[in-house]
Design a protein around this motif. Structure first.
Motif, PDB file in Angstrom:
ATOM      1  N   LYS A 130      18.014 -16.455  -3.550  1.00 17.60           N
ATOM      2  CA  LYS A 130      17.095 -17.361  -3.333  1.00 17.60           C
ATOM      3  C   LYS A 130      17.090 -18.414  -4.072  1.00 17.60           C
ATOM      4  O   LYS A 130      17.073 -19.597  -4.052  1.00 17.60           O
TER       5      LYS A 130
ATOM      6  N   VAL B 108      17.094 -12.053  -5.070  1.00 13.68           N
ATOM      7  CA  VAL B 108      16.497 -13.031  -6.097  1.00 13.68           C
ATOM      8  C   VAL B 108      17.500 -14.131  -6.483  1.00 13.68           C
ATOM      9  O   VAL B 108      17.413 -15.480  -6.537  1.00 13.68           O
ATOM     10  N   ARG B 109      18.592 -13.669  -6.853  1.00 17.32           N
ATOM     11  CA  ARG B 109      19.979 -14.451  -7.232  1.00 17.32           C
ATOM     12  C   ARG B 109      20.261 -15.621  -5.954  1.00 17.32           C
ATOM     13  O   ARG B 109      20.293 -16.776  -6.215  1.00 17.32           O
TER      14      ARG B 109
ATOM     15  N   VAL C 178      17.742  -6.041  -4.526  1.00 20.52           N
ATOM     16  CA  VAL C 178      16.677  -7.162  -4.780  1.00 20.52           C
ATOM     17  C   VAL C 178      17.395  -8.147  -5.808  1.00 20.52           C
ATOM     18  O   VAL C 178      17.029  -9.303  -5.837  1.00 20.52           O
ATOM     19  N   THR C 179      18.044  -7.572  -6.593  1.00 22.04           N
ATOM     20  CA  THR C 179      18.725  -8.572  -7.636  1.00 22.04           C
ATOM     21  C   THR C 179      19.527  -9.488  -6.970  1.00 22.04           C
ATOM     22  O   THR C 179      19.306 -10.612  -7.222  1.00 22.04           O
TER      23      THR C 179
END
Lengths: 382, 73
Positions: free
Chosen positions: B15, B12-13, B8-9
């Motif tokens: 995105k 998000v990066r 997920v990290t």
């Protein structure tokens, strides 16, 4: 109440910390990385934002190399226990907090030997003192950036260079300096940086972090869910998830972002200089009192925002209690979780009274604290 | 287009990286056809932006596990 215990936890916090914490709790306190609904994604984005701010502050090129922890102690434990193996040596100093000393002692039982670099009379550690303890088996040097008792700031850049030249891992405990002294992991040759969120970074309790240099593989302190690759029995091999098993403290991390933003806007140098100025003002006023001893550096430039006073023949807890009850001043007394430092300063019996101002304290408050101590001493002399 | 990433990290990066470059992107949980039996994350980009998004994504420095639907424009 005049709060002079920022060495333990900073208080008060900037308003934006309260606001960020409350906003998270009210609007998106879902579980970051557990699902992809909009609240979970908002949570994950906040976590990334806080990582990015921390990376900016410490000049860390890749924010994902920062893993969140509960506090600085957990970060130090992770760094030590995740890298050291039986047969290794670790060099620490004779001034370390229990957050370094106790895990090192626990590792002794697993065949990891601890060697102690000797501090000088001010409680500071020189690169030469470190070099004297290096052996062919030394795998890590772990040193506090500043003492939580004497306040002395250690020359981590020079110590980092020593570590790099010898091919030894360098971990810095930034408990007393993160947010008030400039830290650059590249410039200072830091492989692992452990920091609390609730002290100089002005965030809530329950926050901290560990920076791990690129290409360094640290075993996790705990295993558990990470939100991804769930079919694997093993923790992921990439950061930060590898070191973040279990649900992380989202509201705390959201609040921490507010604190780090504040620090970035003011600048660690400005904050540190303000605290040094307050400490100097206080020292100037109390140093004329009889039968006291001020611990730490004489030169204020080498001192973090911490000063400890030993009252000859008096119980530090009693003096701290009187400051609280009669004068409304919050300070800490005793050994400050640093028996090594207490031994080094020869105060294991009586302990000391620690005054640690923060960015929101004023010179008037320092004057009042010094006056209050004078009053206590006068009464005791009568 | 789906950009499959490892965490997920990284989602998000990715995105953020794409959005900063004007490409609409959203984090999703990978569909089972992509993820196999695992939980994983991907970034979804509109098909209309797929060709520029793929190039931009590969410049991001984020580890990409796979790109699905690329060039379907």
């Amino acid at each position: 109440m005049i709060y002079l215990d920022n060495g333990a936890t900073s208080f008060p916090k900037p308003r934006r910390v309260h606001a960020a914490y409350a906003r998270c709790m009210q609007q998106y306190a879902a579980n970051a990385g557990r699902g992809a609904h909009r609240l979970s994604v908002l949570a994950a984005e906040q976590v990334w934002e806080t990582r990015t701010l921390l990376a900016k502050l410490f000049h860390i090129p890749s924010p994902e190399r920062i893993a969140f922890t509960q506090n600085c102690t957990e970060a130090i434990n992770t760094g030590m226990k995740g890298l050291l193996r039986g047969g290794d040596d670790i060099v620490i100093s004779d001034m370390e907090h229990n957050s370094v000393y106790r895990p090192a002692m626990a590792l002794e039982k697993k065949g990891i030997r601890t060697l102690f670099a000797r501090s000088d009379e001010e409680g500071r550690i020189s690169p030469e003192a470190i070099i004297r303890q290096i052996t062919p088996r030394t795998r890590m040097i772990c040193i506090q950036h500043a003492s939580n008792v004497g306040g002395g700031i250690n020359p981590i850049r020079e110590i980092g260079k020593v570590a790099r030249e010898h091919g030894i891992l360098f971990m810095v405990d930034a408990a007393q300096t993160a947010g008030s002294v400039s830290i650059d992991v590249e410039r200072d040759c830091i492989d692992l940086l452990a920091f609390p969120g609730h002290k100089g970074l002005l965030g809530p309790q329950g926050t901290g972090g560990l920076y791990v240099r690129k290409d360094l593989e640290v075993s996790p302190l705990r295993e558990g869910g990470t939100g991804g690759a769930s079919e694997s029995p093993d923790m992921p091999d990439f950061l930060p998830e590898r070191l973040e098993g279990g649900t992380i403290n989202l509201p705390g991390i959201a609040g921490l972002a507010g604190g780090v933003q504040f620090v970035l806007e003011k600048g660690p140098g400005t904050i540190g200089r303000h605290e040094q100025k307050l400490v100097k003002r206080f020292i100037d006023r109390v140093s004329v009192f009889p039968d006291i001893r001020i611990l730490g550096p004489v030169d204020n430039q080498n001192r973090a925002g911490v000063v400890s006073i030993v009252f000859t023949g008096k119980d530090s807890a009693e003096i701290a209690g009187t400051l609280d009850k009669k004068f409304g001043i919050a300070v800490r007394s005793g050994l400050h979780c640093s028996p090594l430092a207490a031994k080094r300063f020869g105060i294991l019996e009586e302990g000391s009274v620690r005054i640690s101002p923060g960015f929101f304290n004023t010179t008037q408050e320092m004057d009042y604290a010094a006056w209050a101590i004078g009053e206590i001493l006068k009464k005791q002399h009568k | 287009m789906l950009i499959q990433v490892q965490s997920v990290t990284d989602a998000v990066r990715m995105k953020k990286y794409l959005r900063n470059r004007g490409i609409r992107a959203e984090v999703i949980q990978s569909p089972s056809s992509v993820r196999g039996g695992s939980c994983s994350f991907a970034v979804r980009v509109p098909a209309s932006a797929s060709s520029s998004a793929e190039k931009t994504a590969r410049e991001s420095g984020v580890v990409i596990l796979g790109i699905m639907g690329s060039g379907e424009g």
